[in-house]
Design a protein around this motif. Structure first.
Motif, PDB file in Angstrom:
ATOM      1  N   CYS A   1     -20.297  70.177  43.123  1.00 44.99           N
ATOM      2  CA  CYS A   1     -20.726  71.215  44.052  1.00 44.99           C
ATOM      3  C   CYS A   1     -20.297  70.910  45.480  1.00 44.99           C
ATOM      4  CB  CYS A   1     -22.248  71.337  44.026  1.00 44.99           C
ATOM      5  SG  CYS A   1     -23.027  70.897  42.464  1.00 44.99           S
TER       6      CYS A   1
ATOM      7  N   ARG B   1     -29.519  73.893  43.631  1.00 52.40           N
ATOM      8  CA  ARG B   1     -29.397  72.942  44.738  1.00 52.40           C
ATOM      9  C   ARG B   1     -29.921  71.579  44.300  1.00 52.40           C
ATOM     10  NH1 ARG B   1     -31.654  77.029  48.845  1.00 52.40           N
ATOM     11  NH2 ARG B   1     -33.495  75.701  48.858  1.00 52.40           N
TER      12      ARG B   1
ATOM     13  N   ALA C   1     -17.993  67.697  49.239  1.00 54.27           N
ATOM     14  CA  ALA C   1     -18.519  68.085  47.934  1.00 54.27           C
ATOM     15  C   ALA C   1     -18.816  66.843  47.114  1.00 54.27           C
ATOM     16  CB  ALA C   1     -17.510  68.966  47.197  1.00 54.27           C
TER      17      ALA C   1
ATOM     18  N   HIS D   1     -15.775  67.526  42.122  1.00 56.74           N
ATOM     19  CA  HIS D   1     -15.504  68.901  42.556  1.00 56.74           C
ATOM     20  C   HIS D   1     -13.993  69.101  42.687  1.00 56.74           C
ATOM     21  CE1 HIS D   1     -16.150  72.730  44.550  1.00 56.74           C
ATOM     22  NE2 HIS D   1     -15.211  72.373  45.403  1.00 56.74           N
TER      23      HIS D   1
ATOM     24  N   ALA E   1     -24.608  73.978  43.435  1.00 52.11           N
ATOM     25  CA  ALA E   1     -23.784  74.346  42.282  1.00 52.11           C
ATOM     26  C   ALA E   1     -23.781  75.865  42.176  1.00 52.11           C
ATOM     27  CB  ALA E   1     -24.351  73.725  41.011  1.00 52.11           C
TER      28      ALA E   1
ATOM     29  N   ASN F   1     -15.726  76.495  40.157  1.00 50.85           N
ATOM     30  CA  ASN F   1     -17.125  76.233  39.794  1.00 50.85           C
ATOM     31  C   ASN F   1     -17.235  75.617  38.389  1.00 50.85           C
ATOM     32  OD1 ASN F   1     -18.066  79.724  39.167  1.00 50.85           O
ATOM     33  ND2 ASN F   1     -17.204  78.286  37.751  1.00 50.85           N
TER      34      ASN F   1
END
Length: 324
Positions: free
Chosen positions: A204, A250, A267, A271, A296, A314
């Motif tokens: 994330c 979160r 990140a 990521h 995320a 993602n």
């Protein structure tokens, strides 16, 4: 010396809650009881003693549960639920299959029962009633051990029982019963698939990262909610479009910092972002930068979003719920 007592004939309000014990100024006070044990409140306001109980069925599997079920008026059942099985009880007894006539029963250990074309299998349970002579069998649920198509034994010692004299109920079959329907095949649980080549989940951007929205403005990752529309490029086709945010979570993670052109991206490890040619993990081009709150984000079918002007992946689709 006791004080005067006033007769009460109406109990239609049932057992009163504690909040009403002192409310003699309201109508329910004179139509209810403070406590009612071992009684039933009748439909028209009277009380009666509850009926007694008797042994109906022995639940041998401790994992079974008893659940009430009322399908229609005067059609109430007790469901004996187990793993992959269920039995029904109603009207003071178990709901049975077609009753068979016991044609013979031996005074042996175990008792050997004769019943033509009984169709039972090892481990089945049978309930006895209307047996004459060997009345010790009546009202009992016993487990079957199959001998052949006309005889089976049950798990009880009959050496001290009375001699069998007949059976006043059931039918005598003259042919084999129809086979039981084949139960549906339950597939074994499937292991979750491996992460796609672009990585796993939980990778994330930090919560202060600015995300490009569909209206052209940017919003910090911490303010994203499910249903927001973002402007991004599809992770596979790299075509631009507007896509919905389908999940937000979160958490606090160790983060890496990378300078990509004139932009900075922070990140968690793993990521991935698009460097113009391929998806790259941030830890391969950046450096450790402490611990921070990361978000995320899942974006519809695009599986990507624009973060600080950089195309981020993602990773994989998440369940369409928010963990805010």
């Amino acid at each position: 010396m006791t004080g005067p007592r006033a007769g009460q004939f109406n109990f239609s309000k049932g057992v009163l809650s504690k909040e009403l014990w002192g409310r003699h100024d309201i109508a329910p006070y004179s139509a209810g009881v403070r406590e009612g044990k071992n009684v039933l409140i009748l439909k028209y306001g009277g009380l009666t003693k509850r009926p007694g109980t008797r042994m109906v069925y022995e639940v041998k599997d401790g994992a079974k549960r008893l659940l009430p079920f009322e399908g229609a008026y005067e059609a109430s059942y007790a469901l004996v639920m187990g793993q992959g099985n269920m039995r029904l009880a109603a009207l003071g007894g178990m709901v049975l299959e077609e009753a068979l006539t016991v044609e013979g029963a031996t005074q042996t250990n175990p008792v050997l029962i004769t019943a033509s074309f009984h169709g039972y299998a090892d481990g089945d349970e049978v309930f006895f009633r209307d047996v004459e002579g060997m009345t010790e069998l009546n009202g009992r649920v016993l487990t079957v051990t199959v001998i052949d198509e006309d005889q089976f034994s049950v798990n009880v010692d009959g050496t001290g029982f009375s001699a069998f004299a007949g059976d006043d109920g059931g039918i005598i079959r003259v042919e084999e019963p129809d086979p039981e329907p084949t139960p549906p095949v339950v597939p074994p649980p499937v292991d979750p698939p491996e992460d796609p080549p672009v990585g796993g989940g939980g990778y994330c951007v930090t919560s202060d990262t600015m995300i490009l929205m569909a209206d052209g403005v940017e919003k910090s990752a911490r303010r994203l909610v499910v249903g927001d529309m973002v402007r991004t490029r599809h992770a596979t086709t790299l075509e631009w479009g507007d896509f919905p945010v389908t999940a937000v979570q979160r958490v606090v993670r160790a983060v890496w910092r990378a300078e990509i052109g004139d932009q900075v991206l922070r990140a968690s490890k793993g990521h991935r972002f698009w460097n113009g040619e391929e998806w790259v993990k941030i830890e391969t081009v950046g450096e450790r930068d402490g611990v921070a709150e990361v978000v995320a984000i899942s974006v519809g079918t695009a599986r990507s979003y624009i973060s600080n002007g950089i195309l981020s992946h993602n990773i994989k689709a998440r369940e369409p719920i928010s963990y805010l």
